[in-house]
Design an enzyme around this catalytic site. Structure first.
Site, PDB file in Angstrom:
ATOM      1  N   THR A   1       0.835  -1.207   0.000  1.00 48.69           N
ATOM      2  CA  THR A   1       0.000   0.000   0.000  1.00 48.69           C
ATOM      3  C   THR A   1       0.864   1.248   0.000  1.00 48.69           C
ATOM      4  O   THR A   1       0.549   2.238  -0.682  1.00 48.69           O
ATOM      5  CB  THR A   1      -0.954  -0.001   1.205  1.00 48.69           C
ATOM      6  OG1 THR A   1      -1.813  -1.162   1.117  1.00 48.69           O
ATOM      7  CG2 THR A   1      -1.816   1.239   1.239  1.00 48.69           C
ATOM      8  N   ASP A   2       1.960   1.227   0.744  1.00 46.94           N
ATOM      9  CA  ASP A   2       2.917   2.340   0.707  1.00 46.94           C
ATOM     10  C   ASP A   2       3.463   2.533  -0.704  1.00 46.94           C
ATOM     11  O   ASP A   2       3.506   3.648  -1.227  1.00 46.94           O
ATOM     12  CB  ASP A   2       4.089   2.051   1.652  1.00 46.94           C
ATOM     13  CG  ASP A   2       3.890   2.630   3.040  1.00 46.94           C
ATOM     14  OD1 ASP A   2       3.068   3.550   3.191  1.00 46.94           O
ATOM     15  OD2 ASP A   2       4.543   2.155   3.981  1.00 46.94           O
ATOM     16  N   VAL A   3       3.918   1.441  -1.312  1.00 46.71           N
ATOM     17  CA  VAL A   3       4.524   1.531  -2.636  1.00 46.71           C
ATOM     18  C   VAL A   3       3.514   2.027  -3.664  1.00 46.71           C
ATOM     19  O   VAL A   3       3.819   2.901  -4.491  1.00 46.71           O
ATOM     20  CB  VAL A   3       5.107   0.162  -3.057  1.00 46.71           C
ATOM     21  CG1 VAL A   3       5.547   0.186  -4.511  1.00 46.71           C
ATOM     22  CG2 VAL A   3       6.285  -0.217  -2.157  1.00 46.71           C
TER      23      VAL A   3
END
Length: 440
Positions: free
Chosen positions: A211-213
């Site tokens: 999700t960060d990426v």
């Protein structure tokens, strides 16, 4: 940035801002009118050469975004907290032997310059850098930078053409806006953990901060769109990107199934809810993932497994039949595939029309003949540790460069160079700022 070609003192202070901007616009217009054949190789091959990014982000999402832009040639000035730096520098083991930076930090910080400036006491420096930057990227809890006169409303007065990109956990509005953002929490709230894991097991997170990426990738695309729009409007703007919205967008068909048919999702392990077979199977020495996305592919799978009658069985003849009789078919395939090694199965399936591949360990990934043949892993010289390895950009252009050029920087490695080259600060001024604890 185009203003870098001008005398640095010209761009110091708000009084000279309009002059600096006018010259930048003139240089940009002149560049647009030049024949492309007259451009230097670097200008032609790095699409973002001349774009300057002031990067106030830490951890993963923001740094990943700015790294992608840096790979494309943008000049990224990574602003870090003096003596502490990006928290990801400490996220180990493993650590580099001499610099003591975590290997984690290396994954999203190549092609950048590190400048240590205290946000509270160094706001004047940051304003000056923002004056001569095209983009500012930050990932603090919404409202935090406003308290330091570094929020969007303050910065757009400093530079009306500045594109200000905020990455946060939940966006700038809504009941969760002031909550800090963490990948695993956003993935939990956003349902990704609910649909990940074994069928009868507990929720599981993906092995990396996906999700960060993905949020970083959304932000990078948004910044490119804003830069393109600015060419038409000559105005900057604020961009909001958040982890929770990104996670919801990643639900794709699962989210659509619920919104349009009221179908609640469940965990399927490596299996697929509506295609059978389509999952990982244990072999004699590991796991193999294969799928039959069409009836013709299933017929060919059965032929190669030497169980042709299975493809003619009414219980398995169509995908709808196979989904209804999933457990019986999966058990049959498990028994067959467990009889040989993944390597031998891959030899047998060579050239097969259906998708198939081994479940590789990380060492097997980087030893894979294809990964080595395309040169995806890059070795970069490092100031303290000799060299480091990174996974290079996955995108290849026919007429543009997109590459890993410099290793992730040491903490504060470029503070003096950036402040002297871009803002015209001399040795005495830098020494004074350092003595006051404003820079490192």
């Amino acid at each position: 940035m185009l203003s870098q070609r001008l005398h640095p003192l010209l761009c110091r202070g708000f009084v000279n801002y309009r002059v600096c901007q006018s010259l930048r616009n003139f240089a940009a217009d002149a560049g647009e009118n030049n024949n492309r054949d007259n451009a230097t190789a670097d200008e032609r091959h790095h699409p973002l050469k001349g774009v300057r990014i002031l990067d106030l982000t830490r951890i993963i999402a923001g740094p990943y975004c700015t790294m992608v832009l840096a790979d494309l040639g943008a000049e990224v000035i990574k602003v870090e907290r003096p003596h502490f730096g990006d928290e990801a520098r400490k996220w180990g083991p493993p650590f580099l032997e001499h610099s003591k930076d975590a290997a984690y930090f290396l994954a999203q910080n190549r092609n950048k310059q590190s400048v240590c400036i205290d946000l509270k006491r160094g706001r004047a420096l940051l304003h000056k850098l923002a004056e001569i930057s095209d983009v500012l990227v930050e990932n603090y809890v919404p409202g935090t930078l406003d308290r330091y006169d570094l929020g969007y409303e303050q910065m757009k007065k400093v530079n009306p053409k500045l594109i200000y990109c905020t990455l946060s956990g939940y966006g700038s509005v809504g009941p969760y806006a002031k909550r800090p953002g963490y990948d695993v929490i956003a993935s939990s709230v956003g349902g990704l953990l609910h649909i990940t894991g074994e069928k009868e097991g507990p929720p599981s997170k993906v092995g990396v901060a996906v999700t960060d990426v993905a949020t970083g990738l959304y932000a990078h695309g948004a910044i490119l769109a804003a830069l393109y729009q600015r060419e038409k409007t000559q105005r900057g703007q604020k961009i909001d990107v958040d982890l929770l919205s990104t996670c919801c967008s990643l639900l794709i068909n699962v989210g659509s199934n619920y919104l349009n048919a009221g179908t609640e999702a469940r965990r399927w392990g490596t299996a697929h809810s509506s295609i059978v077979p389509y999952q990982s199977f244990k072999t004699k020495d590991g796991y193999l993932t294969l799928g039959a996305g069409s009836d013709a592919q299933f017929v060919e799978l059965c032929r190669l497994l030497e169980v042709e009658p299975v493809a003619e069985d009414p219980k398995f003849k169509t995908n709808k039949d196979r989904v209804q009789n999933r457990e019986e078919l999966v058990q049959l395939l498990e028994q067959i595939l467990a009889q040989d090694s993944s390597k031998n199965w891959m030899k047998r399936f060579e050239g097969a029309p259906f998708p198939v591949g081994p479940v590789n360990s990380i060492s097997e990934v980087f030893e894979d003949e294809h990964i080595q043949a395309i040169g995806l892993v890059k070795t970069l010289p490092h100031t303290r540790d000799g060299s480091v390895k990174v996974v290079g950009p996955p995108v290849v252009y026919s007429e543009a460069r997109n590459d890993a050029r410099t290793a992730p920087p040491m903490l504060g490695e470029h503070t003096d160079a950036v402040l002297s080259d871009l803002l015209g600060y001399g040795p005495e001024e830098l020494a004074s700022l350092r003595e006051q604890g404003i820079i490192q």
